[in-house]
Design a protein around this motif. Structure first.
Motif, PDB file in Angstrom:
ATOM      1  N   ASP A 196       0.820  -1.221   0.000  1.00 12.83           N
ATOM      2  CA  ASP A 196       0.000   0.000   0.000  1.00 12.83           C
ATOM      3  C   ASP A 196       0.852   1.268   0.000  1.00 12.83           C
ATOM      4  N   ILE A 197       2.163   1.112   0.100  1.00 13.01           N
ATOM      5  CA  ILE A 197       3.006   2.309   0.279  1.00 13.01           C
ATOM      6  C   ILE A 197       3.958   2.481  -0.898  1.00 13.01           C
ATOM      7  N   GLN A 198       3.825   3.614  -1.567  1.00 12.12           N
ATOM      8  CA  GLN A 198       4.738   3.936  -2.661  1.00 12.12           C
ATOM      9  C   GLN A 198       5.538   5.153  -2.199  1.00 12.12           C
ATOM     10  N   LEU A 199       6.753   4.892  -1.732  1.00 13.00           N
ATOM     11  CA  LEU A 199       7.561   5.986  -1.189  1.00 13.00           C
ATOM     12  C   LEU A 199       8.522   6.471  -2.264  1.00 13.00           C
ATOM     13  N   VAL A 200       8.558   7.789  -2.494  1.00 12.66           N
ATOM     14  CA  VAL A 200       9.448   8.340  -3.527  1.00 12.66           C
ATOM     15  C   VAL A 200      10.471   9.240  -2.838  1.00 12.66           C
ATOM     16  N   LEU A 201      11.724   8.795  -2.848  1.00 10.97           N
ATOM     17  CA  LEU A 201      12.777   9.572  -2.172  1.00 10.97           C
ATOM     18  C   LEU A 201      14.012   9.637  -3.065  1.00 10.97           C
ATOM     19  N   PRO A 202      14.878  10.637  -2.867  1.00  7.53           N
ATOM     20  CA  PRO A 202      16.134  10.652  -3.622  1.00  7.53           C
ATOM     21  C   PRO A 202      16.923   9.375  -3.321  1.00  7.53           C
ATOM     22  N   SER A 203      17.710   8.900  -4.322  1.00  9.25           N
ATOM     23  CA  SER A 203      18.337   7.580  -4.146  1.00  9.25           C
ATOM     24  C   SER A 203      19.263   7.543  -2.919  1.00  9.25           C
ATOM     25  N   ALA A 204      19.985   8.641  -2.652  1.00  9.09           N
ATOM     26  CA  ALA A 204      20.910   8.623  -1.504  1.00  9.09           C
ATOM     27  C   ALA A 204      20.135   8.453  -0.198  1.00  9.09           C
ATOM     28  N   ILE A 205      18.973   9.079  -0.123  1.00 11.83           N
ATOM     29  CA  ILE A 205      18.167   8.999   1.106  1.00 11.83           C
ATOM     30  C   ILE A 205      17.554   7.602   1.218  1.00 11.83           C
ATOM     31  N   GLN A 206      17.104   7.089   0.060  1.00  9.70           N
ATOM     32  CA  GLN A 206      16.536   5.733   0.062  1.00  9.70           C
ATOM     33  C   GLN A 206      17.593   4.719   0.513  1.00  9.70           C
ATOM     34  N   THR A 207      18.860   4.937   0.080  1.00  6.34           N
ATOM     35  CA  THR A 207      19.933   4.014   0.469  1.00  6.34           C
ATOM     36  C   THR A 207      20.129   4.037   1.985  1.00  6.34           C
ATOM     37  N   ARG A 208      20.105   5.244   2.558  1.00  6.43           N
ATOM     38  CA  ARG A 208      20.261   5.338   4.027  1.00  6.43           C
ATOM     39  C   ARG A 208      19.121   4.624   4.740  1.00  6.43           C
ATOM     40  N   LEU A 209      17.948   4.758   4.158  1.00  5.49           N
ATOM     41  CA  LEU A 209      16.776   4.112   4.758  1.00  5.49           C
ATOM     42  C   LEU A 209      16.912   2.583   4.687  1.00  5.49           C
TER      43      LEU A 209
ATOM     44  N   GLN B  59       3.108  10.397 -11.684  1.00  8.16           N
ATOM     45  CA  GLN B  59       2.709   9.149 -12.355  1.00  8.16           C
ATOM     46  C   GLN B  59       1.960   8.234 -11.398  1.00  8.16           C
ATOM     47  N   HIS B  60       2.462   8.188 -10.163  1.00 11.22           N
ATOM     48  CA  HIS B  60       1.806   7.311  -9.185  1.00 11.22           C
ATOM     49  C   HIS B  60       0.387   7.796  -8.898  1.00 11.22           C
ATOM     50  N   TRP B  61       0.252   9.088  -8.633  1.00 10.13           N
ATOM     51  CA  TRP B  61      -1.054   9.579  -8.185  1.00 10.13           C
ATOM     52  C   TRP B  61      -2.067   9.751  -9.310  1.00 10.13           C
ATOM     53  N   LEU B  62      -1.578  10.017 -10.543  1.00 11.00           N
ATOM     54  CA  LEU B  62      -2.553  10.129 -11.641  1.00 11.00           C
ATOM     55  C   LEU B  62      -2.980   8.746 -12.128  1.00 11.00           C
ATOM     56  N   GLY B  63      -2.009   7.825 -12.105  1.00 10.99           N
ATOM     57  CA  GLY B  63      -2.316   6.444 -12.511  1.00 10.99           C
ATOM     58  C   GLY B  63      -2.971   6.397 -13.877  1.00 10.99           C
TER      59      GLY B  63
END
Ligand SMILES: Nc1ncnc2c1ncn2[C@@H]1O[C@H](COP(=O)(O)OP(=O)(O)OP(=O)(O)O)[C@@H](O)[C@H]1O
Ligand SMILES: [Mg+2]
Length: 412
Positions: free
Chosen positions: A116-129, A290-294
């Motif tokens: 249910d979760i589509q998280l969009v973050l910069p790649s460096a931040i996603q890597t830290r996560l 893109q995610h929200w307009l679908g």
């Protein structure tokens, strides 16, 4: 010769099984300790919760047989049968901490699901996560090697950029319930009660497999000594520091704030992992649109242009614009959102987010024209507002110059 070979093979397999077992034991040492702690404290729900968690983990790693044995053993306890009725993913959350004055729960429980979760973050931040999730998952192995950091993360950034969503994402990845602290009930009017409430919440979190989430963290961890400071707030910050210090390293604590500069300096260093969440850049804006307009996105939509025009927007603003545009399209019997209608919604939402009040259609027309003169031609504006191009020209002549000057000042 064949016999010797068979014996060696048998011994090797046994050794391999033993090594795998000891590796599993190290990896799940904290669950074993929690089960033991639950048993010693006669806290059967704690023991039961961590045993269920252990079974889940063993199963996901291919230990189906051990997981089945464990679950079979658990189903024989009377408490398991009772708590199974109110638990969905193996964790039962009975007896939530409550505020004694209001009798309300001081935490909200949710069970976020990854799909249910589509998280969009910069790649460096996603890597830290991802690194944080991995360190939590392999905490015991890392602790065994003396390389573990406490499982605590501080998320900070502007409003609407996805901090709460990130906490939900973490809980979903770890397959754990999310316990969100309710600041409104936690902060009690009774002297000393807030600190007691805090202690109960932290104690509860150490006894339950969960992600403890302190949202709007600055409400609790605001700096001591600022001008609105009172004695009780000081005590709350001290209680918070003590509770964090007493927290076992493997209890997962996530805190989020829009105002990291307001946090007490002593708080920051308690969070080994820190995640700055920025405003989305053009690539992330495209992904969010893109995610929200679908399937409501029109074929001829220029995504790059849309992302460029929405620079400075947050994920929350994109979500709001898309829902608004889709709602209007559905009510008008359309299957897609037409680009002029979408840009109009975006323009109006951006105006709102900048504190610009557009209370009449004439003001809207002028704002849109000054925002994007090429896109909002007389013809497009006339079609959008069901007016003649002559009427639009009159509106722009009457209001245009004045509102254009205002808009330019606001941009400057
Ligand atoms: N980075 C993002 N990725 C995906 N969706 C996002 C993102 N940022 C915001 N959103 C959307 O906006 C909504 C609001 O986001 P969220 O509540 O997580 O923001 P927040 O940073 O916690 O805001 P606040 O500081 O006001 O609490 C989310 O439900 C999500 O739909
Ligand atoms: Mg939030």
């Amino acid at each position: 010769m064949k016999r010797i070979w068979q014996i060696s093979l048998h011994r090797w397999c046994k050794l391999k099984r033993q090594t795998a077992f000891s590796k599993q034991f190290v990896e799940h040492f904290s669950e074993v300790l929690k089960i033991l702690e639950g048993a010693l404290k006669s806290n059967s729900s704690m023991a039961l919760n961590y045993a269920s968690l252990l079974a889940d983990k063993l199963e996901s790693e291919g230990g189906q047989r051990q997981a089945r044995m464990l679950r079979e053993r658990l189903t024989r306890t009377p408490l398991a049968t009772a708590s199974a009725q109110d638990s969905s993913n193996g964790v039962s959350l009975g007896n939530l901490p409550t505020d004694q004055e209001s009798r309300l729960h001081t935490v909200d429980v949710s069970r976020p699901q990854a799909q249910d979760i589509q998280l969009v973050l910069p790649s460096a931040i996603q890597t830290r996560l991802d690194e944080f999730v991995q360190s939590v998952e392999h905490h015991d192995v890392l602790a065994h090697a003396g390389a573990a950091l406490p499982s605590r993360m501080l998320i900070y950034g502007p409003p609407g950029t996805g901090k709460t969503l990130t906490a939900r994402w973490i809980a979903a990845q770890l397959h754990l319930p999310l316990l969100t602290v309710r600041c409104d009930t936690l902060v009690s009017s009774l002297l000393g009660q807030t600190s007691r409430n805090l202690r109960r919440v932290f104690e509860y979190a150490t006894q339950t497999p969960c992600v403890l989430f302190l949202d709007e963290f600055d409400a609790l961890a605001g700096a001591r000594g600022n001008e609105r400071d009172v004695g009780e707030l000081q005590r709350v910050v001290i209680a918070l520091l003590q509770n964090i210090d007493a927290l076992p390293d493997n209890t997962i604590l996530v805190a989020a704030t829009n105002h990291e500069q307001l946090l007490d300096p002593a708080i920051g260093r308690r969070f080994a992992f820190q995640l700055p969440v920025p405003l989305p850049n053009e690539n992330q804006l495209t992904a969010l649109w893109q995610h929200w307009l679908g399937e409501f996105a029109p074929d001829d939509l220029d995504w790059t242009d849309l992302a460029r025009c929405s620079q400075g927007a947050t994920g929350a603003l994109v979500e709001l614009t898309c829902i608004d545009a889709k709602r209007a399209a559905i009510l008008a019997g359309q299957r897609v959102v037409e680009p002029p209608a979408l840009y109009r919604r975006l323009g109006l939402t951006l105006a709102l987010s900048r504190g610009i009040r557009l209370s009449t259609q004439e003001q809207e027309v002028c704002w849109l024209r000054n925002w994007q003169p090429e896109r909002f031609s007389l013809r497009v504006l006339a079609a959008l507002y069901g007016a003649s191009t002559r009427k639009i020209t009159t509106i722009l002549n009457d209001l245009g110059e004045e509102s254009g000057n205002r808009q330019r000042k606001q941009h400057a």
